[in-house]
Design an enzyme around this catalytic site. Structure first.
Site, PDB file in Angstrom:
ATOM      1  N   GLU B 228       0.845  -1.200   0.000  1.00 61.45           N
ATOM      2  CA  GLU B 228       0.000   0.000   0.000  1.00 61.45           C
ATOM      3  C   GLU B 228       0.881   1.250   0.000  1.00 61.45           C
ATOM      4  O   GLU B 228       0.796   2.063  -0.893  1.00 61.45           O
ATOM      5  CB  GLU B 228      -0.945  -0.011   1.215  1.00 61.45           C
ATOM      6  CG  GLU B 228      -1.939   1.135   1.156  1.00 61.45           C
ATOM      7  CD  GLU B 228      -3.090   0.994   2.148  1.00 61.45           C
ATOM      8  OE1 GLU B 228      -3.398  -0.146   2.559  1.00 61.45           O
ATOM      9  OE2 GLU B 228      -3.677   2.024   2.519  1.00 61.45           O
ATOM     10  N   ARG B 306      -8.446   2.138  13.210  1.00 60.97           N
ATOM     11  CA  ARG B 306      -9.210   0.904  13.060  1.00 60.97           C
ATOM     12  C   ARG B 306      -9.005  -0.024  14.256  1.00 60.97           C
ATOM     13  O   ARG B 306      -9.877  -0.804  14.615  1.00 60.97           O
ATOM     14  CB  ARG B 306      -8.876   0.199  11.755  1.00 60.97           C
ATOM     15  CG  ARG B 306      -9.908  -0.856  11.387  1.00 60.97           C
ATOM     16  CD  ARG B 306      -9.677  -1.423  10.007  1.00 60.97           C
ATOM     17  NE  ARG B 306     -10.272  -0.623   8.953  1.00 60.97           N
ATOM     18  CZ  ARG B 306     -11.493  -0.833   8.454  1.00 60.97           C
ATOM     19  NH1 ARG B 306     -12.244  -1.803   8.922  1.00 60.97           N
ATOM     20  NH2 ARG B 306     -11.960  -0.087   7.488  1.00 60.97           N
ATOM     21  N   GLU B 708     -10.387  -8.881   4.572  1.00 59.46           N
ATOM     22  CA  GLU B 708      -9.785  -8.784   5.898  1.00 59.46           C
ATOM     23  C   GLU B 708     -10.498  -9.548   7.013  1.00 59.46           C
ATOM     24  O   GLU B 708      -9.841 -10.145   7.855  1.00 59.46           O
ATOM     25  CB  GLU B 708      -9.680  -7.311   6.304  1.00 59.46           C
ATOM     26  CG  GLU B 708      -8.723  -6.525   5.443  1.00 59.46           C
ATOM     27  CD  GLU B 708      -8.865  -5.034   5.676  1.00 59.46           C
ATOM     28  OE1 GLU B 708      -9.942  -4.497   5.348  1.00 59.46           O
ATOM     29  OE2 GLU B 708      -7.931  -4.429   6.191  1.00 59.46           O
TER      30      GLU B 708
END
Lengths: 512, 753
Positions: B228, B306, B708
């Protein structure tokens, strides 16, 4: 000399390249330097050695032959993405055998006179091989980077054994890492294709008689090349012990056999090595001899060939796991038992077992043969009693009576190096200890045999008290260090626990 | 649709699929290799290239002075240099680079560069960082109810500390990039999940307008978050090298350098205090969470976000209070990794629930059940729980759990040194980027006159099979068989301004955009078909169905390719570019600690049964059963593949995978020392059940994101091991992940860390 018949090939190959390559082809010829000659996916290939750019088979495939299906994941033979299959005649099994190898650490010169099969060779005329179909059908492909290597490992397994068990599949594929699938779909694909769906392809069969012929006609081969920044300038593949000794005297080379270790630093750009002498082509070293209870293993015997031998002869089954846990299938296919001994790893699995078996080494050198007990062989960390110019010709031992057990503790079940490994061989008489041999790896600069243990505990009754005392004795005796695979304290604890577990295994065995 | 095969399966199985390195070489292509720092912190005094430039095939050196534009690749926070001008911040940081004519020479050449440093004291672990209080801003906070009151109403209070380990991505394809100079710009082929990030950052680094940098990504050999942000640095080095030499340049890291220099999953520690009733109902939970953020901010703040949004996992907690910080240390950066902080947050919650069960001598299954979210509950950050299926999946798995429990009891009675244990891991994982603005998808669908289709969309293919899934959506809508649909590379000249392919959203976002584009085209095709039906068969086709490459009206049919042809010559638009944005979300407001960041939640539960050897610390997973909730199943094989792969990756994280360091230097930098699971490590019995909830709050065709959430099922293996140890020792153990044999033996002995 088979290659005289094909020596015109370099000219034909280089026809479409530049003039200077043609000239170097002439030089190759006049200097008696052979082109690299091999079968690739069923077709004969000759490759002028001056055109070789790097040392790994992987580089030849990807860069020189433009076969990009074989991937590079780790450059040290431990992820399996670069797996290809090598077909060669085995003097032990008297037939052509197929070995998966990690081409990133497979010295390119080793392919001389062998059959290399890559992912590009599997589909013929647009028709996929059943393994390829099974991988597609079972959705065993996600990012796809590991797929070609995975398929090639399965291909090697099925060529040798078209109906392998689940366990054999796991053993064959545990050297192929996949980070996407969690392996479930891969396992399903492999189980599916193992149900009689696979047939040995014709192009493989056709090459077999030729490979057999080539193996028997071997002559010394010397490859030398001068590529930019290559750490190796000369690669010698002698065909007899005699010529090997002459080359050793003259060239002072690094001696290798399977070569699974030396390529790792080479790929990372370390270590100038200059000259390599590769023993693997010497027929005299490629034997397993069994006389009564005495077993002798020649220097070029790989783990895979030795495991096959044990399975066929039904021998040493309680210690077989020790050899099967070494590296991956790919490493066991190239790596040799004697090489593992000579490498002198403090944690070498085969050294631990062979020490417990009171093995003896036969050593070759210019001064002639000599014998040395394996227990005298290791002097210090990575230091052995081998003198310069010597190599191990074979290792021999007597099959043990009684109970034998090997334990390896590592983070991962397959393809891992142990934190601690140990081997225990015990003969009992009326529930007392008649003889006892205990060896530990990973607790000292080299694998150690605890000699006193037999003297101290001989004649003792086998009960929990004795077992505890043996464990305590071993615990006190070892002085491990801390490293990436575990702390000293942990290793000491394992030594104690291994002893308990060996006897626990023994108990379970007697209760069965 | 359920049997759709991998769209590039045949290419992969025959070795024809191209990764970056397999793209044919350009004439005169060069290779760049970075020189990595050999200290964790300090000042660069001198770079000595004299040994390096003497080697054969050497072309050029590369330092920060060769950067034409900004020396910064930071995304969330600036200050992350390509090459540091002065200060080294972590071991393995690229200091400079060398360019050679062949790859191997570049590796050798880089080794010969000598860098002189003035070493400084580095902050090498979280403990020291907390002491120095050096952290990336902002601090995160969430508050619900009144914890003081909650603790007062509790029968018991437990407190302690729990942490989760670092994890290396170990994508199979190492970091790779190829840069090719164009007539006035560059085309970049990176192995990256973030095409737009690379395009924008490289434009800034090269000091050129964004429209002169093209990024093209066909596929990536595994990403998991490791591609990423990490590839941006190496793409920048490659682009600077191409800029300097005016040649095509390739960069590919050796595995050991890849592990050494790239970001990993955050080490996160939580100190907690939890109050609960004698029935196991949690009354109050207070967290103080600290993450090791590494040398640069990277994605630490969104990851931490998160983490805190998952720190209660499946449990409704009336009184909740949380504080969290990501600390700066002198380790490689920490970055995105499948689950993005979620696995850490949920692990803390599950760890605490297990402790409650031990304390109360209750079945951990029952304690979980007592605390489960129900419809109408509210999360600590204020999102209302709707369409919750937790109780449903618990009840569904209960018979299996009880059966296994009996088996384990029997086994443990009979065995002294081998003990079995069961672990449970439920999930409630929110889908959407928690930064609202990132929730956007793009698709371009083009129809050709031979009846074939080209689809470009914003999702990078990295093994999650976004290509196959988008193709199957387009195929279904257009009635054109999947073999005629080609999924293009993500090319920033066709599809632009993209979020990274991440957060399990690629199919939701881009699949919906593709659905919109193909629906518009389908409508158009039907309109044209209606006209042809009338002309040719004199019928007024009221309903037209697109199927099997044909438009069908009753007994009549026309080939779709004919309709496309007609459309082109009737000057109809035979292509659609469409956009999708996730509705009803607000993102997470860091200031207030509230928001409605998730469009929906994915639910599920896993149970695992392991057998642990108390003498060696080794274990085997005997059985795993997973019940995974999806709105609808769109492609069963792909979904099962994602669940299986994520579960094993999650189990690896908490057991055998262990990053080992010495003074900031990563030691486990190869597959021989960093062990990811092999085929021999998967459960001997493995059962995945997909539960189609037909939830309204789902995405394209009623599906839900799947990349995920199943990672969290790996927790069940850890708790199974922990429980097996407790069966042996008869008391609560302090096992912390990773559950390596060494840590298992320590836990058996009751050693403190």
């Amino acid at each position: 000399m088979y290659w005289w018949a094909t020596c015109l090939y370099p000219f034909m190959i280089v026809k479409n390249t530049e003039l200077n390559t043609v000239l170097s082809g002439v030089i190759i010829f006049t200097m008696n330097y052979e082109p690299l000659s091999f079968y690739l996916n069923g077709e004969k290939k000759e490759f002028p050695q001056n055109n070789i750019q790097r040392l790994s088979l992987l580089h030849l495939l990807r860069n020189n032959l433009n076969l990009k299906g074989t991937k590079e994941g780790c450059s040290e033979g431990d992820c399996g993405a670069c797996t290809v299959v090598v077909g060669e005649y085995s003097f032990i099994e008297k037939k052509v055998v197929y070995n998966s190898v990690t081409s990133c650490i497979y010295p390119v010169f080793k392919i001389h006179n062998k059959h290399i099969i890559t992912i590009e060779g599997l589909d013929k005329n647009g028709e996929l091989n059943p393994i390829q179909n099974a991988f597609i059908e079972h959705h065993a492909i996600q990012c796809g980077f590991c797929t070609p290597g995975m398929i090639m490992s399965m291909f090697a397994l099925l060529l040798n054994n078209p109906n392998p068990s689940k366990d054999k599949i796991e053993k064959a594929l545990s050297g192929n890492l996949c980070r996407c699938t969690g392996y479930t779909s891969i396992k399903n694909a492999c189980l599916d294709v193992s149900k009689g769906k696979f047939k040995k392809p014709e192009f493989i069969k056709r090459a077999e008689p030729i490979l057999k012929k080539l193996a028997k006609e071997k002559s010394d081969t010397v490859f030398s090349h001068n590529i930019p920044n290559s750490p190796i300038k000369k690669y010698i593949l002698p065909s007899t012990i005699k010529s090997a000794l002459q080359y050793i005297e003259k060239e002072k080379p690094i001696i290798i056999n399977g070569g699974t270790d030396f390529m790792v630093p080479v790929n990372r750009g370390y270590t100038p090595l200059k000259t390599i002498l590769d023993l693997s082509g010497i027929k005299e070293l490629n034997y397993i001899e069994k006389r009564d209870k005495r077993i002798r293993i020649g220097a070029s015997v790989t783990f895979s060939r030795f495991i096959s031998f044990l399975e066929k002869e039904n021998l040493l089954l309680s210690l077989k796991n020790g050899f099967e846990l070494i590296g991956s299938a790919q490493i066991r296919n190239s790596g040799t038992i004697c090489g593992n001994i000579a490498n002198a790893s403090p944690i070498g699995d085969s050294a631990v077992i062979l020490l417990a078996l009171n093995s003896t080494l036969n050593i070759e050198g210019k001064g002639g043969k000599r014998r040395i007990a394996l227990s005298q062989f290791y002097l210090d960390y990575k230091k052995t009693a081998l003198k310069s110019g010597e190599f191990i010709e074979s290792v021999e031992f007597t099959l043990p009576e009684g109970y034998a057990s090997f334990i390896k503790t590592s983070k991962r079940k397959e393809v891992d190096i142990a934190g601690v490994n140990s081997c225990l061989i015990l003969e009992e008489e009326k529930n007392t200890i008649k003889s006892l041999s205990i060896v530990f790896g990973g607790v000292a600069p080299y694998p150690i045999k605890l000699f006193d243990v037999e003297n101290i505990f001989k004649g003792k009754k086998i009960n929990s008290e004795t077992i505890r005392k043996i464990a305590e004795y071993c615990f006190e005796k070892v002085k491990p260090i801390s490293d990436v695979r575990g702390s000293a304290r942990y290793r000491k604890k394992l030594v104690y626990n291994h002893i308990i577990k060996h006897f626990q295994n023994l108990l379970e065995k007697t209760n069965e | 649709m359920n049997s759709t095969k991998h769209i590039d399966g045949k290419l992969h199985a025959t070795g024809k699929a191209r990764f970056v390195r397999d793209i044919p070489k350009q004439e005169g292509m060069l290779y760049v290799y970075p020189v990595l720092s050999s200290i964790a912190k300090g000042e660069i005094i001198e770079i000595d290239f004299s040994d390096a430039i003497n080697i054969e095939n050497f072309v050029a050196t590369l330092t920060y002075k060769d950067i034409p534009g900004q020396n910064d690749i930071g995304v969330m926070e600036k200050g992350e240099p390509v090459f540091p001008e002065k200060m080294i911040e972590y071991y393995g940081q690229p200091v400079c680079a060398v360019i050679c004519r062949d790859y191997y020479s570049a590796i050798v050449c880089a080794k010969r560069v000598k860098v002189k440093y003035k070493e400084e004291k580095a902050i090498l672990n979280l403990k020291e960082a907390i002491k120095h209080n050096t952290f990336f801003k902002p601090e995160l906070m969430i508050k619900k109810g009144n914890v003081i009151k909650g603790f007062k109403n509790s029968d018991h209070i437990i407190e302690g500390e729990v942490h989760t380990p670092i994890q290396e991505h170990f994508y199979m394809e190492p970091q790779t990039c190829r840069v090719i100079p164009d007539e006035n710009g560059f085309t970049v082929f990176p192995a990256s999940q973030s095409p737009t990030e690379i395009q924008e950052i490289l434009a800034a680094v090269l000091n050129m307008p964004i429209n002169l940098v093209t990024v093209d990504i066909k596929r990536v050999g595994g990403g998991f978050g490791g591609k990423e942000h990490s590839p941006t640095l190496f793409a920048a080095i490659c682009a600077i090298a191409s800029h300097k030499t005016k040649k095509s340049v390739e960069l590919r890291l050796l595995r050991e350098d890849d592990i050494m220099a790239t970001g990993k999953r955050h080490f996160i520690k939580a100190t907690y205090r939890c109050g609960f009733t004698k029935d196991g109902k949690i009354k109050a939970l207070e967290y103080n969470i600290s993450a090791n953020g590494g040398a640069y901010a990277d994605l630490s703040i969104p990851v931490l976000e998160r983490c805190v949004l998952n720190a209660e996992n499946c449990y409704n907690i009336e009184n909740f209070k949380l504080k969290a910080k990501a600390y700066k240390t002198n380790l490689h950066p920490f970055t995105a990794f499948r689950g993005f902080g979620g696995p850490q947050g949920t692990f803390f919650a599950e760890y605490i629930v297990e402790r409650i069960a031990k304390k109360l001598k209750k079945d951990p299954f029952e304690v979980r059940l007592v605390n489960l979210y129900k419809n109408g509950d509210t999360t600590p950050y204020g999102q209302k729980i709707e369409e919750c299926y937790l109780e449903h999946v618990f009840n569904k798995i209960k018979p299996t759990y009880l059966k296994w429990k009996k088996e384990v009891e029997n086994f443990n009675k009979k065995n002294k040194y081998k003990k079995q244990g069961i672990g449970i891991s439920p999930i409630k994982f929110g889908i959407s980027f928690t930064t609202k603005g990132l929730n956007r998808g793009y698709a371009l669908v083009i129809l050709y006159p031979d009846g074939t289709v080209s689809v470009s969309h914003g999702g990078v293919e990295m093994g999650q099979e976004v290509s196959t899934r988008v193709a199957s959506i387009v195929s279904l809508i257009l009635g054109i068989e999947i073999e005629k649909i080609h999924i293009e590379s993500v090319n920033t000249k066709r599809i632009a301004n993209l979020p990274p392919t991440a957060a399990s959203t690629a199919v939701d976002l881009n699949g919906n955009a593709a659905l919109k584009a193909s629906s518009i085209l389908a409508k158009r095709l039907k309109r044209i078909a209606k006209m042809i039906f009338k002309e040719r068969f004199s019928i007024d086709a009221a309903t037209i169905e697109l199927k099997n490459n044909k438009a069908i009206a009753g007994n009549y049919s026309i080939e779709i390719k004919e309709i496309i042809n007609r459309g082109i010559w009737d000057r109809e638009k035979m292509a659609e570019y469409q956009f999708y944005k996730t509705p009803h979300i607000t993102g997470f407001n860091k200031e207030t600690g509230t928001g409605k960041p998730f469009y929906y939640y994915v639910h599920g539960i896993a149970i695992s049964l392991v057998e642990t050897d108390m003498l060696t610390g080794g274990f085997r997973i005997l059985k795993t059963k997973i019940i995974h909730e999806l709105g609808r199943s769109l492609n069963r094989e792909i979904e099962e593949g994602q669940i299986s792969g994520a579960f094993i990756q999650g189990a690896g994280w908490l057991t055998m995978e262990e990053m080992v360091y010495s003074k900031g230097k990563p030691l486990s930098t190869s597959p021989s020392t960093y062990k990811i699971p092999t085929i021999a490590d998967i459960p001997e019995e493995f059962d995945i059940e997909i539960f189609e909830s037909h939830s309204k709050k789902a995405s394209v065709f009623g599906t839900k994101g799947i990349g995920e959430p199943p990672f969290l099922y790996g927790h069940s293996v850890f708790f199974a091991i922990k429980n097996s140890i407790e069966e042996f020792t008869g008391k609560e153990c302090n096992l912390m992940p990773p559950a390596t044999p060494e840590n298992i033996l320590k836990a058996i002995e009751g050693e403190k860390e």
